[in-house]
Every structure is written in C-alpha cells, then in structure tokens.
Design an enzyme around this catalytic site. Structure first.
Site: not given
Length: 377
Positions: A106, A185, A232, A324-325
C-alpha cells in the site's frame, strides 16, 4: 470426528483470480500500520517474520508506506522512495514468497496527518486545514500543524512520487501496489469538501476533487501496469477526523472515471451490504472488488473474526474479503476460520511499535482438529 467434518463450507475458502495471480482463498490481509520500521522507513528483519507467518492469506496487502519524505505520518512507518527501503522490503517479499504467499504494497501519503517533529518538514495538503486532534510524534503527542496548501507543481511532483514508489515496490518483489485513497490521508483529503477548499481545477465540484486521485492512479498504472494496481477508498468513513457530505456523488464519479482503466481491484473500507452506495459501486466497477467488513471499532472483534460479515459481502457481490485485526492476532487465520477454531484475542497495547510482543508471538493452532468446537455465528 475428522477435520473435514469440523470444517466450514464457505466461498471464503474457494480459490480466486486477481489479474494473473491465482489466490488459494478469498481472504485478504488488510494493510495494518504496526510502526516496526527504522526511523528512516527501512523495514526491519522482524517484519519479514511477521508477514511470512501470515502467508496463507489469499493476498497480503502490506502496510502503508510513504512515497516521499513529507508524506510520512507517524514515527517508524515504512517507506518506499530510497534504495534502502527497496532492500528492506525485498527481505519481506522473499520470506513471504518462500512461505507460499503473495503481496501488494500500500502506498500512502499522509497529507495533513504529518508533523515537523517527525519529518522535519511542514506537512502539505489540498488546503491549509489543520488536523484537529493531537498527532503522535517521536517526542510524544503534539497539536496538528497547519499544512501548506500544495501548489499545482507540488501536486504534479507528488503524482510522480507515487509512480516512482510503485516502480520501486515492484523492484522490491511485490506483485503490485494499492493506492490508499481513504482513512483521512492525502487522497481522501482531496476528495472531501471539508479538507479540500481549493478553487482551482483540483477543488470545487466532484469532478475537481477526484482529479488528484485519478491522476495518481493513472500515473501508477502507467508506471507498473494497470493489472498490478488497486485503489482503496473509504466512502463516508470518519477516521482521522474526516467529514464527507456528498459521498453519493463523489464516489460514483471516481469509480466511473477509473472503471475502464483495467485496474486489478477496488478495495472498499467498512463496506456495508445494506447500503445502496455499496451496491452502486459494485454495479459500476467491472473488475475485482475487495470488501472490508464494517466490524465494530474500537470494540472487540466478533468471535468469528468477521467471517459472517465477509460471507454477507460475498453474497452481495464482493469478490474478496479483507480482514485486519483478525489477521493481526492470528497468523493462521485462514485455517482457524475454516475449522471454526477459537481466535487469539488482539492485544491492543502492542499494536503500534515495540518488539516481538503482540507482533510475531501470537500462537498458531496446536490443538488437534477433533477438539475444536466451531464458533457459532
């Protein structure tokens, strides 16, 4: 009781294609910032161990890596704009490939989520709108700095930096790159009218605000081939103090502009199969769609790690599911979900920075398959 009798039948465990890649399953390890690189962004050797442990994922999307110095967000995040960064990442991709895995990297520019105490530079953004919350720096939490509004020349040079970073990622052994257009971002800052108050061709209407994202993606695709590029997005996601009031017009416009670009995939964060926007994006996007389930945050993970929500998204039209987690805490997540085995709890205190604790020391399955009790969903 055999392993087969305890295993779940699910499309999550079916093989899939992603461009030229053959994926053994539809589970994607989502990019997760872990702050284990050196101060100047070189991946540490322990990162190779961490990612190789998780090589059974259909695809690993490695954590956000900055394409230039001013794009750095927090201390000890990796980068991909120098030869040393390429060499560090090459150790990671070699280890993952040896373990049978596949990786994208990424690319993330932080924009206003940067700080002079971290980079020595004034952050840049579409408009001089400061991040309203404290930012973590090497010296502790600091108030957000007012970013400098990017000139058109700086926008163009940043687009070129993304393209150069993509070429370096391929040199480092990645199969492709994901352009991060979400979670507050830089690209997301251009998309939102709250953080983008420009009156030139990069602001104003939806067509103006998507322009930077489109130019970055097209430049990256030109640099490494569209089939090696994903994007994304995070429509309406409020991470990092983001606010968006016109997602129903901005994101269809963005998806429409890139639909025929031949990209590898579109990755939708916090995807909700009940929302009309998700279905519109699915209908407008002709290629692979990766969906990241809208799991409770910061609440604990559900007992199944997101398997049920992932299956709902597959039924709603997604092709791959990113978690993810659950991958963070379970190096063998695919096998655990397939068997219905219990998951390791996430140890939040070790999430960002540190040593092997809460990073490479999460245990894999050791219990015989016939002792597992499938997790109810």
């Amino acid at each position: 009781m055999t392993m087969e009798s305890t295993a779940f039948t699910s499309r999550l465990f079916e093989p899939a294609r992603l461009g030229a890649l053959h994926l053994p399953n539809r589970l994607v390890m989502a990019p997760l910032t872990r702050n284990r690189a050196t101060a100047d962004g070189v991946p540490e050797p322990i990162m190779a161990t961490y990612y190789a442990q998780r090589a059974s994922a259909g695809l690993i999307i490695a954590e956000a890596s900055t394409p230039n110095a001013v794009g750095q967000t927090y201390p000890n995040i990796p980068a991909i704009y120098r030869d040393a960064h390429v060499a560090g990442w090459r150790r990671v991709t070699d280890a993952v490939r040896a373990a049978g895995g596949r990786m994208f990297l990424q690319l993330q520019h932080g924009g206003r989520i940067g700080h002079p105490d971290t980079t020595g530079l004034t952050p840049v953004a579409p408009s001089p709108v400061a991040f309203p919350d404290p930012i973590h720096t090497p010296g502790g939490s600091r108030p957000g700095a007012v970013p400098r509004e990017m000139t058109v020349a700086e926008i163009r040079s940043t687009v070129a930096d993304f393209a150069a970073a993509a070429r370096r990622a391929i040199d480092a052994g990645f199969e492709g790159v994901e352009v991060h257009g979400g979670n507050g971002y830089l690209i997301h800052q251009f998309l939102s009218g709250e953080t983008n108050r420009r009156t030139d061709g990069y602001g104003g209407s939806a067509a103006g605000r998507i322009r930077f994202a489109v130019e970055v993606v097209e430049a990256v695709a030109d640099a490494v081939g569209a089939a090696r590029v994903g994007l994304r997005i995070a429509p309406g996601v409020t991470a990092n103090a983001m606010r968006e009031h016109d997602v129903e017009s901005v994101y269809p416009a963005l998806v429409g502009r890139l639909a025929d670009a031949g990209l590898a995939y579109l990755h939708v964060v916090f995807a909700d199969p009940e929302q009309a926007l998700f279905h519109r994006i699915r209908g407008d996007w002709p290629a692979t769609l990766i969906a990241n389930p809208a799991l409770p945050w910061p609440s604990p993970l559900p007992a199944d790690g997101g398997r049920h929500e992932g299956e709902r998204l597959l039924a709603a039209g997604a092709d791959l599911i990113s978690l993810g987690r659950a991958f963070l805490a379970n190096p063998d997540l695919v096998e655990r979900l397939r068997r219905g085995a219990p998951l390791n709890p996430v140890r939040d205190e070790y999430w960002y920075g540190g040593t092997e604790l809460g990073y490479t020391d999460y245990p894999a399955l050791t219990t015989a398959p016939d002792r597992f009790h499938p997790v109810p969903v």
